[in-house]
Design an enzyme around this catalytic site. Structure first.
Site, mmCIF file in Angstrom:
data_model
loop_
_atom_site.group_PDB
_atom_site.id
_atom_site.type_symbol
_atom_site.label_atom_id
_atom_site.label_comp_id
_atom_site.label_asym_id
_atom_site.label_seq_id
_atom_site.Cartn_x
_atom_site.Cartn_y
_atom_site.Cartn_z
ATOM 1 N N SER A 1 15.049 -6.190 -1.310
ATOM 2 C CA SER A 1 15.232 -4.930 -0.581
ATOM 3 C C SER A 1 15.654 -3.731 -1.413
ATOM 4 O O SER A 1 15.680 -2.607 -0.904
ATOM 5 C CB SER A 1 16.233 -5.135 0.560
ATOM 6 O OG SER A 1 15.593 -5.757 1.645
ATOM 7 N N LYS B 1 23.157 3.436 1.573
ATOM 8 C CA LYS B 1 22.460 2.723 2.653
ATOM 9 C C LYS B 1 23.434 2.504 3.802
ATOM 10 O O LYS B 1 24.586 2.112 3.577
ATOM 11 C CB LYS B 1 21.965 1.390 2.095
ATOM 12 C CG LYS B 1 21.080 0.577 3.025
ATOM 13 C CD LYS B 1 20.591 -0.688 2.300
ATOM 14 C CE LYS B 1 19.653 -1.514 3.140
ATOM 15 N NZ LYS B 1 19.139 -2.692 2.401
ATOM 16 N N SER C 1 14.218 -3.272 2.409
ATOM 17 C CA SER C 1 14.841 -2.562 3.504
ATOM 18 C C SER C 1 15.609 -1.309 3.069
ATOM 19 O O SER C 1 15.955 -0.485 3.904
ATOM 20 C CB SER C 1 15.823 -3.494 4.229
ATOM 21 O OG SER C 1 16.874 -3.860 3.351
#
Ligand SMILES: [Mg+2]
Ligand SMILES: [Zn+2]
Lengths: 96, 512, 490
Positions: free
Chosen positions: B178, B79, B154
């Site tokens: 997330s 990420k 996310s």
């Protein structure tokens, strides 16, 4: 009490944001809805409850007082929006 | 069998046995990215060159009989919110679009030391704020199971990358769900460890007391491998837990005996999608068939979790994001335009005789801050900064922030009490499957409620895992969430593995 | 005090702790490095970085707080103080807000010259925080960019907030002197104002007696930018006058206007109002989630207290009682620092005369140190050598004036007192020789003899001058004594 546009404008200065007039209107309505939602916490009696600021409650975490090499200045300033090789440069702090 | 169908565990075995090389594995994944990422949009950047170079180095060392790290040659997608020396870390934000970190996050350093092949950086909601990855300022990511839908967020890029087999392993972060939420919506396994198990050093902060890094994979077994590589005490993170890392991947094969699962009464109320409920109840029956007992438990403060979270997280975020002011790094507004604007405003006031108001005008510096930040942040980030600033400002602190910290303790106590009776809590990861892109963008509050089942673990600091447990009639994945007491990652992983040994939901692949 | 008001002063002092590294990262705290060469991703607040607390900083802070008789909190935490300024790279300062690690102490101040009575100044709190960086502004403030140096950012500071207990600029100065002395004695800070390791802000207002005898308080003003203790005294005196004038003109009382911040302009000798936006005081403090709380046990506090050693106030008392010196002398000696006191004590012990030792240290040793800009540690005449000289002066082997010459010779040559005296040709004059010499003088000066006989005893002093010309080694006191005897007999 509903949030006012003036309050939201004041908060935007505190937060160093700037909202265009139409953004300010939307933001006021949205914040008002969210604040209205989170206000449900008021119905809980928490007088005897200790606040919990950390997910894992530890204490006394230290590092020894040892000097470690600093970073190269050129590397630190490389990402600066404006610098003169020695300093970060920003619009005059005093003045206006 | 194609490389893409092999688990990370198998890839390591095959490479160790010399039947596969890291370059072959890496190339297979790069090819898969080339085939599908145009549609999915999981990756912000793919480092083909660096990945191949790393893979060759691993192969060479293996051939020479030299030591290779525990993830030697396995591609890992990360990420784009963890610092890696000399590389971009955008956080999917305009403000950091060109920012290069001069240091390695502890997790990145550990992955490098484990000889993982860092194949690319995945998309996310800006600064990890969101549940759909729609808040990325840089790119849209789509759910591999239905490209018109969100992947969750996310860590949507990481979940979509694993779901589309564009990476066998991925790193995500979880502040309010997330990792678990996109894992659930994309049909992969994703785990948020207990707060403090994985170092936060180098993780760009959203809400410091809630943020936690964790693994995404196609199975609990692979998640265990990845967690093992990134977990551990870190002196650079004062909130890191000083405890040894259990050998998760070694122990994962041992089924849990006398397992008692708790079903939370409050999790099965109105708002829960019928198909999701059916899949979750069916999953619980699978556990029963494996010998588990099931008990109903109550988390009486469940209904306050989202409210508590949406005070604490924005308060911390408003502070953590204060540093993006255009002074030392990141986006700065066009100064010429800024000064011209100030001069025009001043002239206007002077010519209309409002000389007193001239003193009230923002100075060049304040103007630089406000313009830089307003240009650099997207709508959701601004909303949360505003909310947090408001809640912390004079006169509101006690009513909002302090109150939320107290309710947070009540929420934690609910869990402690429930875990007196049960080993794990089981329930839906989300109330509904993935929604359409754009469906909730105008209703932030509705978007926040997506986190209903996941935020409590972050508030309480406990671990949780989401594993695939079925599909809707429309073919959308459904996630089962398991939650455990603090530091019981091993229990979560073994329970998830038991389920995956008995079912094959986690092996399904999207129809790309 | 002749003014029609009382001046009320509280001081907020920031001192830099003597650690090698910064409060939350390993960068050096050394002064004077080129700009932005002592920084790293942590102290510049780069995305993703985290603070970890310096143990030594906490230990030093604890020592200072205990020495100031503060209560030590068993549980203390870190807070973020939030405001935007380019020398504050995170957008917040890590500080302590509602649970500082100590509170409620005091410091006793006195004036050796007796300008005010000894008193206790209350300490509201002592807390830890990190320093900001430095902004260098262009002289003609306005369009030119400000330059930011973050070397200082993250340096550990101790903030010491006093009660508004001081009633004159002299008391404020005495408080600062005593506080500085204490912190230097403890090794907590070097308190070097030039290098910014000690900074002072003052809160000041007036209590004016109203017509009906009621007390009228003027609005509190915070004064900043004072770069020496002398400047603090002058700024406070100026502020008192200014506030009194403003009160006479406007009648404004405490609460009528918001607290004002004024900066001291040293060159112009005045304070100037500083622009202050209302919103900037909303600091939105909240507990720093990146740092964990610190707990301190009563046992730890006792250990710190036991290890503090003798603090300046106790040391002064000990010197006065042990060596019989005056409070003024003990004040001068102690204020010079521990090394000088050690020197003095060794000298007093070896010479057997505390008062004489105090005089020589203050007049001769300190003067030399000042002239040479040297420190006592490197002073070439060590206490045993100086004690030898003092004993000779006391025994009358050499008079004080010639003793100074011996001192200078010892300093220049590194010789012992005896060797230096020999080199200078100083030897004790035989008593019979001395009587003979005096007899000659008395015979040769009938006018002086007449004066002495007429009761002008000071005329005898002239014999000393003449005797010295004849023999530099004569003991002036003996010359005087013998001459007076001879005149009385004759
Ligand atoms: Mg302070
Ligand atoms: Zn540093």
């Amino acid at each position: 009490m509903p949030l006012t546009r003036e309050q939201v404008e004041k908060v935007s200065l505190l937060a160093r944001l700037r909202l265009a007039p139409e953004e300010l209107a939307t933001m006021t309505a949205q914040l008002d809805a969210i604040v209205g939602y989170v206000e449900q916490l008021a119905e809980l009696d928490t007088t005897a409850v200790e606040p919990m600021a950390h997910a894992v409650e530890q204490t006394n975490v230290f590092r020894p007082d040892e000097v470690r090499a600093s970073f190269d200045r050129a590397e630190m300033l490389a990402g600066a929006p404006k610098a003169d090789g020695q300093f970060y440069l920003v619009p005059a702090v005093l003045g206006d | 069998m194609s490389v893409l169908e092999l688990s990370a565990r198998r890839l390591l075995d095959e490479m160790a046995a010399g039947r596969l090389t890291a370059v072959e594995v890496t190339q297979a994944y790069l090819d898969q990215i080339g085939r599908h990422d145009r549609d999915v949009g999981a990756f912000l950047r793919v480092d083909a060159e660096g990945a191949i170079a790393k893979a060759s180095d691993v192969d060479e060392r293996r051939r020479a009989g030299r030591p290779v790290g525990r993830l030697g040659g396995v591609p890992v997608a990360v990420k784009d919110i963890l610092a890696s020396r000399g590389e971009l870390v955008t956080c999917a934000s305009r403000t950091l679009e060109h920012f290069r970190a001069p240091y390695d996050a502890t997790v990145i350093a550990k992955l490098k030391a484990a000889d993982a092949v860092l194949i690319g950086r995945t998309n996310l909601d800006e600064f990890a704020m969101g549940g759909s990855t729609e808040n990325s300022a840089l790119q849209t990511t789509r759910n591999p199971w239905d490209l018109s839908r969100i992947p969750g967020g996310s860590s949507g890029g990481s979940a979509a990358a694993v779901a589309a087999r564009m990476a066998p392993l991925a790193i995500g972060t979880d502040t309010g769900g997330s990792i678990r939420e996109p894992a659930g919506l994309c049909g992969v396994t994703g785990m948020k460890p207990t707060y403090g198990v994985v170092s936060r050093f180098g993780l760009v902060a959203f809400a410091s007391s809630l943020d936690q890094v964790g693994p995404l994979a196609t199975s609990a077994e692979d998640a265990a491998l990845l967690l093992e590589a990134i977990a551990g005490h870190d002196r650079a993170d004062s909130t890191s837990v000083d405890a040894p890392v259990p050998p998760y991947s070694e122990w994962i094969g041992q089924p849990l005996e006398d397992l008692t699962l708790g079903l939370v009464r409050e999790h099965f109320g109105p708002g829960l999608d019928a198909e999701v409920e059916r899949a979750v109840r069916e999953a619980v029956r699978v556990y029963e068939s494996l010998g588990a007992k099931v008990k109903e438990v109550s988390l009486p403060h469940s209904k306050y979790c989202v409210a508590t979270y949406y005070i604490i997280a924005p308060c911390e975020a408003s502070s953590n994001l204060a540093r993006y002011d255009g002074a030392h790094y990141g986006h700065r507004t066009d100064e010429k335009a800024m000064l011209a604007e100030r001069d025009a405003e001043r002239r206007h006031l002077e010519s209309s005789g409002e000389t007193a108001a001239v003193d009230e005008l923002d100075t060049a510096l304040v103007r630089m801050y406000r313009r830089s930040r307003s240009e650099g942040f997207g709508a959701e980030v601004k909303r949360r900064i505003m909310l947090g600033t408001y809640a912390l400002s004079a006169g509101y602190y006690d009513a909002y922030y302090l109150k939320a910290l107290k309710v947070r303790r009540l929420i934690r106590r609910d869990f402690d009490k429930a875990f007196d009776d049960v080993d794990l809590i089981a329930g839906p990861t989300t109330a509904a499957p993935a929604f359409k892109i754009g469906e909730k963008v105008d209703d932030p509050l509705a978007m926040y409620l997506v986190d209903l089942y996941t935020v409590s673990a972050n508030l309480a600091g406990i671990g949780g895992i989401s594993i695939p447990c079925g599909f809707t009639a429309a073919g959308l994945p459904i996630g089962l969430q398991l939650q455990a007491p603090p530091l019981e990652e091993d229990r979560l992983l073994r329970a998830a593995h038991m389920f995956q040994q008995a079912t094959d939901w986690h092996t399904r692949r999207p129809p790309l | 005090m002749s003014e029609p008001y009382a001046i009320v002063i509280g001081l907020e002092v920031h001192v830099q702790l003597l650690t090698a590294s910064k409060l939350f990262c390993g960068c050096s705290t050394k002064f004077g490095a080129p700009p932005n060469t002592q920084t790293c991703p942590i102290c510049t607040g780069m995305p993703g970085t985290l603070p970890v607390m310096n143990r030594r900083a906490f230990e030093l802070a604890l020592q200072a707080a205990v020495a100031l008789d503060c209560q030590i909190a068993p549980f203390t935490k870190w807070d973020r103080k939030q405001y935007y300024y380019p020398d504050l790279p995170k957008g917040y300062q890590i500080s302590q807000y509602d649970l500082p690690f100590s509170h409620g102490g005091h410091l006793t101040i006195s004036d050796a010259k007796g300008r005010f009575e000894a008193k206790q100044v209350g300490i509201i709190r002592v807390h830890l925080e990190e320093d900001a960086g430095k902004s260098v502004h262009d002289e003609q403030a306005g369009e030119a960019d400000s330059r930011i140096d973050l070397n200082r950012a993250g340096t550990p500071l101790l903030e010491i907030v006093s009660q508004p207990d001081m009633r004159s600029p002299a008391e404020a100065k005495a408080y600062l002197d005593e506080l500085k002395l204490l912190l230097v004695y403890l090794g907590v800070s070097d308190c070097n104002m030039q290098e910014g390791s000690l900074r002072v802000d003052a809160n000041v207002n007036l209590h004016i007696a109203g017509a009906g005898g009621e007390k009228i308080a003027t609005p509190i003003v915070e004064v900043k930018n004072m770069n020496s203790f002398r400047a603090v005294e002058r700024a406070l005196a100026y502020e008192a006058d200014r506030q009194f004038e403003v009160w006479r003109e406007t009648g404004r009382k405490l609460g009528d206007v918001p607290k004002q911040t004024r900066g001291w302009d040293d060159a112009a000798d005045i304070t100037r109002g500083q622009r202050h936006k209302e919103e900037s005081s909303d600091y939105r403090y909240f507990p720093d989630p990146d740092l964990v709380p610190v707990t301190v046990s009563a046992k730890q506090v006792e250990e710190v207290r036991a290890a503090l050693g003798e603090l300046p106030a106790a040391l002064r008392r000990r010197l006065e009682t042990t060596y019989g010196i005056t409070p003024y002398d003990s004040d001068v000696l102690v204020n010079q620092g521990q090394e000088l006191v050690t020197y003095y004590v060794e000298l007093a012990e070896a010479s057997g005369d505390g008062k004489m030792a105090a005089n020589w240290v203050q007049q001769d040793v300190l003067r030399t140190l000042n002239e040479q800009g040297a420190s006592i540690g490197a002073f070439p005449i060590r206490p045993p050598q100086l004690a030898e000289l003092l004993q000779k002066v006391r025994a009358g082997e050499v008079d004080t004036t010639r003793g100074r010459e011996v001192f200078a010779a010892m300093l220049a040559s590194g010789r012992s007192a005896a060797e230096a005296m020999r080199a200078l040709g100083i030897e004790q004059v035989d008593e019979s020789q001395l009587v003979e010499l005096c007899r000659q003088l008395v015979a040769a000066n009938p006018k002086l003899v007449a004066d002495v006989k007429a009761g002008k005893l000071q005329a005898a002093g002239a014999f000393i001058g003449q005797a010295k010309k004849l023999n530099a080694n004569v003991n002036p006191n003996r010359v005087r004594e013998i001459c007076l005897e001879l005149i009385a007999k004759g």
